[in-house]
Design a protein around this motif. Sequence first.
Motif, mmCIF file in Angstrom:
data_model
loop_
_atom_site.group_PDB
_atom_site.id
_atom_site.type_symbol
_atom_site.label_atom_id
_atom_site.label_comp_id
_atom_site.label_asym_id
_atom_site.label_seq_id
_atom_site.Cartn_x
_atom_site.Cartn_y
_atom_site.Cartn_z
ATOM 1 N N THR A 85 1.186 -1.478 0.256
ATOM 2 C CA THR A 85 -0.376 -0.060 0.137
ATOM 3 C C THR A 85 0.610 0.793 -0.061
ATOM 4 O O THR A 85 0.491 2.007 0.030
ATOM 5 N N ARG A 86 2.270 0.881 -0.191
ATOM 6 C CA ARG A 86 2.973 1.907 -0.498
ATOM 7 C C ARG A 86 3.885 2.678 -1.442
ATOM 8 O O ARG A 86 4.091 1.454 -1.733
ATOM 9 N N VAL A 87 3.441 4.049 -1.763
ATOM 10 C CA VAL A 87 3.399 4.439 -3.448
ATOM 11 C C VAL A 87 4.291 5.722 -3.049
ATOM 12 O O VAL A 87 4.089 6.311 -2.677
ATOM 13 N N GLN A 88 5.669 5.442 -4.093
ATOM 14 C CA GLN A 88 6.131 7.072 -4.231
ATOM 15 C C GLN A 88 6.579 7.656 -5.653
ATOM 16 O O GLN A 88 6.641 6.882 -6.194
ATOM 17 N N TYR A 89 6.482 8.683 -5.465
ATOM 18 C CA TYR A 89 5.814 9.142 -6.621
ATOM 19 C C TYR A 89 6.854 10.359 -7.169
ATOM 20 O O TYR A 89 7.580 11.293 -5.787
ATOM 21 N N ARG A 90 7.140 11.030 -8.052
ATOM 22 C CA ARG A 90 8.158 12.014 -8.384
ATOM 23 C C ARG A 90 7.459 12.705 -9.269
ATOM 24 O O ARG A 90 6.569 12.039 -10.073
ATOM 25 N N PHE A 91 7.879 14.411 -9.371
ATOM 26 C CA PHE A 91 6.790 15.090 -10.238
ATOM 27 C C PHE A 91 7.596 16.627 -9.321
ATOM 28 O O PHE A 91 8.646 16.293 -9.538
ATOM 29 N N SER A 92 7.396 17.355 -10.814
ATOM 30 C CA SER A 92 8.174 18.676 -10.742
ATOM 31 C C SER A 92 7.385 19.868 -9.920
ATOM 32 O O SER A 92 6.663 19.907 -10.673
ATOM 33 N N PRO A 93 8.534 20.108 -9.020
ATOM 34 C CA PRO A 93 7.599 21.148 -9.173
ATOM 35 C C PRO A 93 7.093 22.578 -9.737
ATOM 36 O O PRO A 93 5.366 23.716 -9.339
ATOM 37 N N GLU A 94 7.930 22.484 -11.090
ATOM 38 C CA GLU A 94 7.522 23.702 -11.980
ATOM 39 C C GLU A 94 6.403 23.790 -12.757
ATOM 40 O O GLU A 94 5.420 24.300 -13.396
ATOM 41 N N LYS A 95 5.132 22.102 -12.991
ATOM 42 C CA LYS A 95 4.458 21.291 -13.126
ATOM 43 C C LYS A 95 3.288 21.229 -12.053
ATOM 44 O O LYS A 95 2.534 22.050 -12.215
ATOM 45 N N ILE A 96 3.646 21.193 -11.323
ATOM 46 C CA ILE A 96 2.570 21.101 -10.143
ATOM 47 C C ILE A 96 3.219 21.117 -9.023
ATOM 48 O O ILE A 96 3.555 20.902 -8.280
ATOM 49 N N ARG A 97 2.113 21.992 -8.106
ATOM 50 C CA ARG A 97 2.962 22.383 -7.008
ATOM 51 C C ARG A 97 2.620 20.883 -5.712
ATOM 52 O O ARG A 97 1.569 20.281 -6.345
ATOM 53 N N ALA A 98 3.134 20.731 -4.785
ATOM 54 C CA ALA A 98 2.841 19.541 -3.981
ATOM 55 C C ALA A 98 1.523 19.670 -3.193
ATOM 56 O O ALA A 98 0.779 18.086 -3.533
ATOM 57 N N ALA A 99 1.176 21.018 -2.755
ATOM 58 C CA ALA A 99 -0.310 21.080 -2.207
ATOM 59 C C ALA A 99 -1.530 20.512 -3.005
ATOM 60 O O ALA A 99 -1.742 19.969 -2.668
ATOM 61 N N GLU A 100 -0.908 20.597 -4.340
ATOM 62 C CA GLU A 100 -2.237 20.755 -5.536
ATOM 63 C C GLU A 100 -2.381 18.836 -5.614
ATOM 64 O O GLU A 100 -3.260 18.630 -5.867
ATOM 65 N N LEU A 101 -0.676 18.517 -5.543
ATOM 66 C CA LEU A 101 -0.985 17.287 -6.242
ATOM 67 C C LEU A 101 -1.417 15.857 -4.871
ATOM 68 O O LEU A 101 -2.538 15.472 -4.862
ATOM 69 N N ILE A 102 -1.286 16.322 -3.991
ATOM 70 C CA ILE A 102 -1.877 16.019 -2.273
ATOM 71 C C ILE A 102 -3.452 16.100 -2.493
ATOM 72 O O ILE A 102 -4.184 15.025 -2.304
ATOM 73 N N GLY A 103 -3.808 17.080 -2.615
ATOM 74 C CA GLY A 103 -4.897 17.530 -3.365
ATOM 75 C C GLY A 103 -5.666 16.435 -4.050
ATOM 76 O O GLY A 103 -6.892 16.291 -3.451
ATOM 77 N N THR A 104 -5.135 16.110 -4.771
ATOM 78 C CA THR A 104 -5.813 15.418 -6.233
ATOM 79 C C THR A 104 -5.817 13.949 -5.257
ATOM 80 O O THR A 104 -6.881 13.819 -5.731
ATOM 81 N N ILE A 105 -4.914 13.370 -4.562
ATOM 82 C CA ILE A 105 -4.940 12.368 -3.707
ATOM 83 C C ILE A 105 -6.072 12.138 -3.103
ATOM 84 O O ILE A 105 -6.443 11.404 -2.820
ATOM 85 N N LEU A 106 -6.219 12.712 -2.146
ATOM 86 C CA LEU A 106 -7.483 12.881 -1.323
ATOM 87 C C LEU A 106 -8.377 12.721 -1.702
ATOM 88 O O LEU A 106 -9.265 12.707 -1.263
ATOM 89 N N GLN A 107 -8.875 13.529 -2.834
ATOM 90 C CA GLN A 107 -9.979 13.214 -3.481
ATOM 91 C C GLN A 107 -10.705 11.875 -4.154
ATOM 92 O O GLN A 107 -10.988 11.825 -4.470
ATOM 93 N N LYS A 108 -9.447 11.269 -4.101
ATOM 94 C CA LYS A 108 -9.578 10.129 -4.987
ATOM 95 C C LYS A 108 -9.507 9.066 -4.401
ATOM 96 O O LYS A 108 -9.983 7.869 -4.517
ATOM 97 N N PHE A 109 -8.750 8.862 -3.223
ATOM 98 C CA PHE A 109 -8.214 7.599 -2.041
ATOM 99 C C PHE A 109 -8.080 7.981 -0.784
ATOM 100 O O PHE A 109 -7.872 9.309 -0.261
#
Length: 333
Positions: free
Chosen positions: A276-300
């Motif tokens: 159940t543990r997943v690691q993601y890599r992302f670029s802050p230039e494309k998406i802010r950490a808060a936005e990415l976390i918000g997307t995950i919280l909406q779906k899971f």
Amino acid sequence: MIEVRNLSKSFKIYHHRKGFWGTFANLFSRKHRIVQAVDNVSFTVTRGEMVGYLGPNGAGKSTTIKMLTGILVPSSGSVTVNGYIPHRQRKENAKRIGVVFGQRSHLWFDLPVQESFELLRRIYRIPQEQYRRNVAMFDELLELGAFFQTPVRQLSLGQRMRADIGAALLHNPDVLFLDEPTIGLDVVAKSRIRQFIAQINTERQVTVVLTTHDLDDVEKLCNRVILIDDARLLFDGELATLRRMLSKERLLSVDYAEDYPDVRVPHAQITHREGTRVQYRFSPEKIRAAELIGTILQKFRIVDIAVQEPDIEELIKTVYEDNLILRKTSKII
């Protein structure tokens, strides 16, 4: 405390031929090439700072330290340590500095640690009361008592390093130069030595210059780093600044409440998944950490989530390989 201005050091490397006739020819040949070990380096270190002096093998770190301690004479430029010119005022400088070389000991090999300390007390003319206080403090923080009567040759590497660091600080130096102080040590020994260095720095305002390949040492001890490569200074500034400048990508670790079959999210790449543990890599230039976390919280549904900073070793590797700093900062000497 330390002032380095346009410091350079070059060496002559003579060509030597092999074989009988080559040995004969070497007596008359003076052919050589010049190797630039340190090239026009400048920096200052204030009293009480802890600075990580980093670079790959052959970058010029040890050569710089040897000029700061008075072992080597600069080819050009100037250096002062606590007001002294190290190579001209060797005795005065030696009284005010402590030096630890991770692969060399300045303790006497066949003598017990205590007798080595006593010899150093006499060499540095340390008052008895100061000596007793320091030995008691080092015993408490470094646990020297367990091997204080043991000959140095019988010590483990971790014990010898603890004794060497204590010996370097017996005379209350203003500056401590540490060259690979935790090399080859286990996790417990490294932690004890790091805690001791941090406490000495805090309580006595000892200025520390640390050269190491163990980047955990830098993260635990130093706010400021100086990067050197190919004899030249690349960067001089805060570790946090270095991270911000080079952090193209960040990592997000998520512990999900259940084993979802598809945990893909926009603008992030899955780099590792285990249960159940997943690691993601992302670029802050494309998406802010808060936005990415918000997307995950909406779906899971999640149990835990954490944003990870990029590893310092990867950052420094990026500096050397891509030379990004030359384009991004004005702190180039």
